[in-house]
Design an enzyme around this catalytic site. Structure first.
Site, PDB file in Angstrom:
ATOM      1  N   THR A 113       0.878  -1.169   0.000  1.00  0.00           N
ATOM      2  CA  THR A 113       0.000   0.000   0.000  1.00  0.00           C
ATOM      3  C   THR A 113       0.914   1.217   0.000  1.00  0.00           C
ATOM      4  O   THR A 113       1.570   1.528   0.996  1.00  0.00           O
ATOM      5  CB  THR A 113      -0.922   0.012   1.227  1.00  0.00           C
ATOM      6  OG1 THR A 113      -1.797  -1.116   1.158  1.00  0.00           O
ATOM      7  CG2 THR A 113      -1.761   1.289   1.252  1.00  0.00           C
ATOM      8  N   LYS A 188      -7.356   1.598  -3.245  1.00  0.00           N
ATOM      9  CA  LYS A 188      -7.055   1.211  -1.858  1.00  0.00           C
ATOM     10  C   LYS A 188      -7.268   2.394  -0.914  1.00  0.00           C
ATOM     11  O   LYS A 188      -7.714   2.213   0.229  1.00  0.00           O
ATOM     12  CB  LYS A 188      -5.613   0.703  -1.768  1.00  0.00           C
ATOM     13  CG  LYS A 188      -5.173   0.304  -0.358  1.00  0.00           C
ATOM     14  CD  LYS A 188      -5.995  -0.852   0.199  1.00  0.00           C
ATOM     15  CE  LYS A 188      -5.582  -1.223   1.629  1.00  0.00           C
ATOM     16  NZ  LYS A 188      -4.289  -1.906   1.696  1.00  0.00           N
ATOM     17  N   LYS A 256      -0.105   5.325   8.402  1.00  0.00           N
ATOM     18  CA  LYS A 256       0.677   5.466   7.169  1.00  0.00           C
ATOM     19  C   LYS A 256      -0.264   5.559   5.968  1.00  0.00           C
ATOM     20  O   LYS A 256      -0.101   6.425   5.102  1.00  0.00           O
ATOM     21  CB  LYS A 256       1.632   4.283   7.023  1.00  0.00           C
ATOM     22  CG  LYS A 256       2.565   4.348   5.816  1.00  0.00           C
ATOM     23  CD  LYS A 256       2.008   3.630   4.593  1.00  0.00           C
ATOM     24  CE  LYS A 256       1.992   2.135   4.793  1.00  0.00           C
ATOM     25  NZ  LYS A 256       1.562   1.417   3.553  1.00  0.00           N
TER      26      LYS A 256
END
Length: 303
Positions: A113, A188, A256
């Site tokens: 990711t 995502k 994050k």
């Protein structure tokens, strides 16, 4: 914990594959590839993890390599799952990076990711060297990786996507092309926005119900049959009631991811007030010492 043996593997001609990054997601994903009959060569920054993988999958012919470049040499497909943009560049670029060892026509499939920018960057570098790139972040967490039921969101060329899909279905329940390079990472981000909002709402609902003296396991069972139903309610609601968070997707990683979301929102002009607020709530959880707790630990702020 689900077993790799529980996965039913679809017929697919054996491929020579490399897998870079054997963390909580990458290790089981690479394991599914080995069990599906592919010749797997692995690289991990901590050699002991790679050695453990080779020992576990020695019957399937697993091998390890000392650098990403050596792992990628002679591979048909190179899979990668590391921590962030910087980690990704460190294992793909430079003299010892995977791209330096990939033959023309090889596909680099990145399950990290990361940002849409780094996806587009690596797609350009791969193209210049005669290779291909697919950004393919996953959703489903550690359990999804363990049982081979990840949802994979891809960005790249359709022909490359179709080449990778039969192999990647070894660890996926869905493998979908969302658009050109970067589209997988952007999808995502949408996923993480949804999860952050859902978990905050679920935290407030459970805390409210507990303060009201309700039998919360029973409440969750009832509302889970109606419009409030979600994966988070079904799988995280009961553990939130029990105050258990020593599993799952860590708060540090969610922060994050939300950082990537908020940076992208600045670029495309999106207004994300709830997401920004929940990101700060996660910062509170980190200050409580919960950086490695599951993301459902948002409720700890309310207790």
């Amino acid at each position: 914990m689900p077993s790799l043996n529980d996965k039913t593997y679809l017929p697919c001609p054996p491929q020579r594959v490399a897998f870079i990054g054997l963390g909580v997601m990458g290790y089981p994903m690479a394991g599914h590839l080995a069990r599906a009959g592919h010749a797997v060569t692995v690289y991990n920054r901590t050699p002991a993890k790679a050695a453990a993988f080779v020992q576990e999958f020695q019957a399937q012919g697993a091998r390890s390599a000392p650098t990403p470049r050596e792992a990628a040499r002679q591979a048909d497909l190179v899979f990668c799952c590391v921590g962030n943009d910087d980690d990704l560049r460190s294992v793909t670029l430079g003299e010892h990076g995977a791209l330096a060892g990939m033959a023309a026509g090889t596909v680099l499939v990145d399950h990290t990711t990361a940002s849409a920018d780094v996806a587009r960057e690596l797609a350009g570098v791969a193209r210049a060297s005669g290779c291909h790139f697919l950004d393919a972040p996953v959703s489903g967490g550690q359990a999804g990786a363990q049982n081979g039921q990840l949802t994979v969101m891809c960005g790249g060329e359709a022909e490359v996507f179709e080449r990778v899909k039969p192999v990647a279905m070894a660890f996926a329940r869905a493998f979908t092309l969302m658009g050109p390079s970067g589209a997988g990472q952007l999808t995502k981000m949408v996923n993480q926005i949804c999860i952050a909002g859902l978990l905050q709402g679920l935290s407030e609902a459970i805390a409210f119900g507990q303060n009201a003296g309700l039998d919360m396991p029973r409440v969750l069972e009832v509302i889970g049959k109606g419009a409030a139903q979600s994966w988070q309610l079904d799988h995280r609601g009961p553990t939130m009631v029990e105050d258990r968070f020593d599993f799952g997707f860590a708060v540090d990683w969610m922060r994050k991811d939300l950082g990537l979301v908020l940076e992208e929102a600045k670029r495309n002009g999106s207004r994300l007030p709830i997401t920004a607020l929940v990101d700060q709530f996660y910062a509170d959880v980190q200050r409580m010492g919960g950086g490695r707790w599951d993301t459902s630990s948002l409720i700890r702020r309310l207790r």
